[in-house]
Design an enzyme around this catalytic site. Structure first.
Site, PDB file in Angstrom:
ATOM      1  N   GLY A  16       0.842  -1.187   0.000  1.00 18.91           N
ATOM      2  CA  GLY A  16       0.000   0.000   0.000  1.00 18.91           C
ATOM      3  C   GLY A  16       0.878   1.238   0.000  1.00 18.91           C
ATOM      4  O   GLY A  16       2.099   1.140  -0.122  1.00 18.91           O
ATOM      5  N   PRO A  17       0.280   2.421   0.167  1.00 15.89           N
ATOM      6  CA  PRO A  17       1.051   3.664   0.170  1.00 15.89           C
ATOM      7  C   PRO A  17       1.723   3.903   1.526  1.00 15.89           C
ATOM      8  O   PRO A  17       1.498   3.152   2.478  1.00 15.89           O
ATOM      9  CB  PRO A  17      -0.015   4.729  -0.092  1.00 15.89           C
ATOM     10  CG  PRO A  17      -1.226   4.173   0.597  1.00 15.89           C
ATOM     11  CD  PRO A  17      -1.157   2.685   0.351  1.00 15.89           C
ATOM     12  N   MET A  18       2.494   4.968   1.578  1.00 12.31           N
ATOM     13  CA  MET A  18       3.080   5.351   2.864  1.00 12.31           C
ATOM     14  C   MET A  18       1.959   5.712   3.834  1.00 12.31           C
ATOM     15  O   MET A  18       0.895   6.177   3.434  1.00 12.31           O
ATOM     16  CB  MET A  18       4.049   6.516   2.696  1.00 12.31           C
ATOM     17  CG  MET A  18       5.345   6.086   2.042  1.00 12.31           C
ATOM     18  SD  MET A  18       6.607   7.370   2.037  1.00 12.31           S
ATOM     19  CE  MET A  18       7.020   7.479   3.760  1.00 12.31           C
ATOM     20  N   GLY A  21       0.244   1.680   7.316  1.00 12.93           N
ATOM     21  CA  GLY A  21       0.421   0.714   8.398  1.00 12.93           C
ATOM     22  C   GLY A  21       1.099  -0.583   7.977  1.00 12.93           C
ATOM     23  O   GLY A  21       0.915  -1.612   8.624  1.00 12.93           O
ATOM     24  N   LYS A  22       1.887  -0.547   6.906  1.00 10.16           N
ATOM     25  CA  LYS A  22       2.563  -1.756   6.426  1.00 10.16           C
ATOM     26  C   LYS A  22       3.544  -2.304   7.452  1.00 10.16           C
ATOM     27  O   LYS A  22       3.517  -3.499   7.770  1.00 10.16           O
ATOM     28  CB  LYS A  22       3.283  -1.486   5.097  1.00 10.16           C
ATOM     29  CG  LYS A  22       2.360  -1.108   3.964  1.00 10.16           C
ATOM     30  CD  LYS A  22       3.105  -0.757   2.698  1.00 10.16           C
ATOM     31  CE  LYS A  22       4.121   0.331   2.843  1.00 10.16           C
ATOM     32  NZ  LYS A  22       3.592   1.641   3.241  1.00 10.16           N
ATOM     33  N   GLU A  90      10.330  -2.896   3.864  1.00  8.15           N
ATOM     34  CA  GLU A  90      10.732  -1.972   2.796  1.00  8.15           C
ATOM     35  C   GLU A  90      11.294  -2.727   1.597  1.00  8.15           C
ATOM     36  O   GLU A  90      12.329  -2.375   1.030  1.00  8.15           O
ATOM     37  CB  GLU A  90      11.742  -0.941   3.329  1.00  8.15           C
ATOM     38  CG  GLU A  90      11.234  -0.106   4.480  1.00  8.15           C
ATOM     39  CD  GLU A  90      10.058   0.810   4.140  1.00  8.15           C
ATOM     40  OE1 GLU A  90       9.746   1.003   2.933  1.00  8.15           O
ATOM     41  OE2 GLU A  90       9.449   1.350   5.071  1.00  8.15           O
TER      42      GLU A  90
END
Length: 193
Positions: A16-18, A21-22, A90
């Site tokens: 998902g995007p920044m 909550g990844k 990351e």
């Protein structure tokens, strides 16, 4: 490493995007591995030193010790026979060999959990993440909240002096809320040169 006939490995991708909550979700899964008394390793790229050099850290400041590496190939030197899981944060910053490594580990019966951005600031796919998504047995696609309109944010907006970045700016620029914010498709902008 486990024999592939006794264990079924798999690839899981959290994306998902920044600010979606990844890393937080990766840390949640790491905690579950700890409770289950599984043997696991956690890696992140050395380039990501925003909050800590040797920890995976969420924007909420939750953290877990990890092994910072420069290239994905370094993972091989840490593998052991009793390993149950490999966690990688990351993942978009790693070279394309990370795809081969994830496949190798899963084929050996090891669970592989990768977390990373699916698209860059231009809204275009990170090739490494895209290839992992295509191979994964399990994909968790998270969204953030658009800072402009409050809708579901699926894009990462890069800002330079408060303005949208130029399309021709370099792709990798490690940063947090000083350089990036979550945006929906409608509010996401990129300057065309």
């Amino acid at each position: 490493m486990r024999h592939e006939e006794t264990c079924i490995g798999n690839i899981e991708v959290i994306t998902g995007p920044m600010f979606a909550g990844k890393s937080e979700e990766l840390l949640r899964r790491i905690n579950r591995l700890k409770y289950a008394k599984k043997k696991f390793l956690v890696f992140k790229p050395k380039i990501d030193d925003r909050y800590s050099f040797d920890e995976v850290v969420s924007h909420q400041k939750r953290a877990y010790k990890c092994i910072p590496i420069s290239t994905s190939h370094e993972i091989y030197s840490y593998l052991t026979e009793s390993l149950d899981c490999v966690c990688i944060d990351e993942v978009q910053f790693f070279d394309e060999e990370i795809i081969e490594i994830a496949e190798y580990l899963a084929n050996k019966g090891i669970r592989v959990i990768c977390a990373g951005l699916d698209t860059d600031f231009r809204g275009e796919p990170f090739e490494t993440t895209a290839n992992l998504l295509a191979r994964a047995e399990d994909v968790t696609k998270l969204t953030a909240i658009c800072v402009k309109c409050g809708k579901e944010a699926t894009r990462t907006q890069r800002l330079v002096n408060g303005e949208p970045a130029s399309y021709n700016d370099k792709i990798v620029l490690v940063g947090a809320n000083e350089s990036y914010e979550p945006r929906c498709r409608k509010c996401h902008a990129v300057k065309k040169d």
